[in-house]
Design a protein around this motif. Structure first.
Motif, short mmCIF file in Angstrom:
data_model
loop_
_atom_site.label_atom_id
_atom_site.label_comp_id
_atom_site.label_asym_id
_atom_site.label_seq_id
_atom_site.Cartn_x
_atom_site.Cartn_y
_atom_site.Cartn_z
N MET A 23 138.25 122.86 -7.10
CA MET A 23 137.52 123.09 -5.85
C MET A 23 137.42 121.80 -5.03
O MET A 23 137.58 121.82 -3.81
N LEU A 24 137.19 120.69 -5.70
CA LEU A 24 137.14 119.40 -4.99
C LEU A 24 138.50 119.07 -4.38
O LEU A 24 138.57 118.59 -3.25
N ALA A 25 139.58 119.33 -5.12
CA ALA A 25 140.93 119.10 -4.59
C ALA A 25 141.16 119.93 -3.33
O ALA A 25 141.72 119.43 -2.35
N PRO A 30 142.98 119.91 2.06
CA PRO A 30 143.19 121.32 2.39
C PRO A 30 144.67 121.69 2.41
O PRO A 30 145.52 120.90 2.82
N ASP A 31 144.97 122.87 1.92
CA ASP A 31 146.33 123.39 1.89
C ASP A 31 146.40 124.59 2.84
O ASP A 31 145.38 125.03 3.37
N ASN A 32 147.58 125.14 3.03
CA ASN A 32 147.74 126.30 3.90
C ASN A 32 147.04 127.53 3.32
O ASN A 32 146.47 128.32 4.06
N HIS A 33 147.15 127.73 2.01
CA HIS A 33 146.62 128.93 1.37
C HIS A 33 145.94 128.59 0.05
O HIS A 33 146.38 127.70 -0.68
N ASN A 73 133.91 129.33 1.39
CA ASN A 73 133.62 129.27 2.82
C ASN A 73 133.92 127.88 3.37
O ASN A 73 134.50 127.73 4.45
N ARG A 74 133.51 126.85 2.67
CA ARG A 74 133.77 125.46 3.12
C ARG A 74 135.27 125.17 3.13
O ARG A 74 135.77 124.50 4.02
N ILE A 75 135.97 125.67 2.12
CA ILE A 75 137.42 125.47 2.06
C ILE A 75 138.08 126.16 3.25
O ILE A 75 138.95 125.58 3.91
N ALA A 76 137.65 127.37 3.57
CA ALA A 76 138.20 128.10 4.72
C ALA A 76 137.87 127.38 6.02
O ALA A 76 138.70 127.31 6.92
N ALA A 77 136.66 126.83 6.12
CA ALA A 77 136.25 126.11 7.33
C ALA A 77 137.09 124.85 7.55
O ALA A 77 137.21 124.38 8.68
N ASN A 78 137.69 124.32 6.48
CA ASN A 78 138.55 123.14 6.58
C ASN A 78 139.97 123.51 7.01
O ASN A 78 140.84 122.64 7.08
N GLY A 79 140.24 124.79 7.25
CA GLY A 79 141.56 125.20 7.74
C GLY A 79 142.45 125.87 6.72
O GLY A 79 143.58 126.24 7.03
#
Length: 170
Positions: A23-25, A30-33, A73-79
């Motif tokens: 999760m930290l990675a 951030p990756d595409n998917h 949600n935070r990961i999605a908010a990062n793109g």
């Protein structure tokens, strides 16, 4: 790098640190998917920031623990385009409600034919897969076998396979 762990109440081994690292990675790079595939999902705690160790990732938020829905949600908010694949069973309702309430950027794929043995979390250069559902019992009680791989082609192949299955190859 590959690490295989056997978790369970009797062994005392938990998957918490591996899941937190993944999760930290995803938050740091951030990756595409990102794909989460699990027939049963509970809004488990995945990051413990109660000591403030990760404050730089969470901005002005007071130190606290973060649940799976909040972290996705935070990961999605990062793109990152986050995909959650699960079954429509009452056990998953609370998690799915929290996920809907916190983000509209997460794609939820409900698949009644999802194999009960299929569990994967992957993004970028890493993949976690094995027998563990992303539930309290799966992470802390049940005897499970989980593999965490970083590097190599496993994560990329999994993302391609998952995309072909639930997005028609997108």
């Amino acid at each position: 790098m590959e690490r295989k762990i056997r978790t369970g109440e009797h062994t005392g081994v938990k998957v918490d640190s591996v899941l937190a690292a993944a999760m930290l990675a995803a938050l740091i790079a951030p990756d595409n998917h990102l794909w989460l595939v699990s027939p049963w999902i509970t809004d488990v705690q995945v990051l413990d920031n109660s000591d403030g160790a990760y404050d730089s990732l969470f901005g002005g938020t007071p130190p606290q623990s973060y649940r799976l829905s909040e972290t996705l949600n935070r990961i999605a908010a990062n793109g990152t385009r986050v995909h959650v694949v699960t079954r429509a069973v009452p056990h998953n309702d609370d998690f799915l409600r929290r996920l809907h309430r916190t983000s509209s950027d997460i794609e939820i794929h409900i698949d009644e034919d999802l194999n009960i043995h299929e569990k994967t979390l992957c993004a970028g250069e890493w993949i976690i897969d094995g027998s563990m559902n992303f539930t309290i019992r799966g992470m802390a009680k049940n005897d499970e076998s989980v593999t965490y791989k970083v590097g190599g082609v496993a994560a990329a192949q999994a993302r391609l396979d998952l995309s072909a299955r639930w997005e028609g190859g997108a």
